[in-house]
Each structure stands twice: as structure tokens, then as C-alpha cells.
Design a protein around this motif. Structure first.
Motif, short mmCIF file in Angstrom:
data_model
loop_
_atom_site.label_atom_id
_atom_site.label_comp_id
_atom_site.label_asym_id
_atom_site.label_seq_id
_atom_site.Cartn_x
_atom_site.Cartn_y
_atom_site.Cartn_z
N PHE A 14 0.86 -1.18 0.00
CA PHE A 14 0.00 0.00 0.00
C PHE A 14 0.90 1.23 0.00
N THR A 15 0.66 2.15 -0.94
CA THR A 15 1.53 3.29 -1.17
C THR A 15 0.72 4.56 -1.43
N ILE A 34 12.18 -9.12 -5.94
CA ILE A 34 10.92 -9.42 -5.26
C ILE A 34 9.79 -8.69 -5.97
N GLU A 35 8.76 -9.43 -6.32
CA GLU A 35 7.58 -8.84 -6.95
C GLU A 35 6.54 -8.50 -5.90
N TRP A 36 5.69 -7.54 -6.20
CA TRP A 36 4.62 -7.14 -5.29
C TRP A 36 3.46 -6.60 -6.11
N ASP A 37 2.31 -6.58 -5.49
CA ASP A 37 1.14 -5.91 -6.04
C ASP A 37 1.05 -4.57 -5.33
N GLU A 38 0.77 -3.50 -6.07
CA GLU A 38 0.75 -2.17 -5.48
C GLU A 38 -0.66 -1.58 -5.51
N VAL A 39 -1.03 -0.95 -4.39
CA VAL A 39 -2.32 -0.29 -4.28
C VAL A 39 -2.09 1.11 -3.71
#
Length: 88
Positions: A14-15, A34-39
């Protein structure tokens, strides 16, 4: 908890667009592979509620949510790496 649950091996970050700590962590994670999903919590008010729920009412970013339901606020890349290794 929400529709923002993380998938195994890929935390949800969360950003906000203006957060320097978020930009720093994204750079570190990218270099670590490292991969991530961003919201973005400014674009998704319900996501801001998720962040506040795990941070004592504060909308502190970056906050990462992991597949086991745990979270970290403003972690280092090495802390994220250790947590992902623990979840494998």
C-alpha cells in the motif's frame, strides 16, 4: 479482512504517489527480485481503511500485507525477504 489479500510469494504494498519511503522500498525490492502488487491508498479509499486497521488508525505507507494476513509498515527489503522465505 478485505479484497486486498496478498498472494503467496507476492505481498501487497500500500503506497501513495508522493511517498519517498515507498519509492525507496520499491527500488530495493526490485533490485532484490521481489515482486509485489501495489495499491495507491489515495486512489482506493477502502485500501486506506485496510492500512489504518493494521496501523492503529494511521494511514502509514508503505504498508505490506502478506499471504498469512500479517503486515509490515515501512520494512527494509531484508525484512520482506525474510518474511517471504518464512512463508515458503
Amino acid at each position: 479482512m478485505s479484497s486486498y489479500e496478498a498472494t503467496p510469494g507476492k505481498p501487497t504494498m500500500f503506497t501513495t504517489s508522493w511517498c519517498g519511503y515507498c519509492a525507496r522500498l520499491k527500488g530495493q525490492l526490485k533490485r532484490s527480485g521481489i515482486e509485489w502488487d501495489e495499491v495507491d491508498i489515495e486512489s482506493h479509499p477502502d485500501a486506506a481503511d485496510v492500512v489504518a486497521a493494521v496501523n492503529g488508525g494511521n494511514q502509514t505507507v508503505p504498508t505490506l500485507l502478506f499471504s498469512d494476513g500479517s503486515s509490515m509498515t515501512n520494512p527494509s527489503a531484508s525484512q520482506v525477504e525474510r518474511k517471504l522465505a518464512e512463508l515458503r
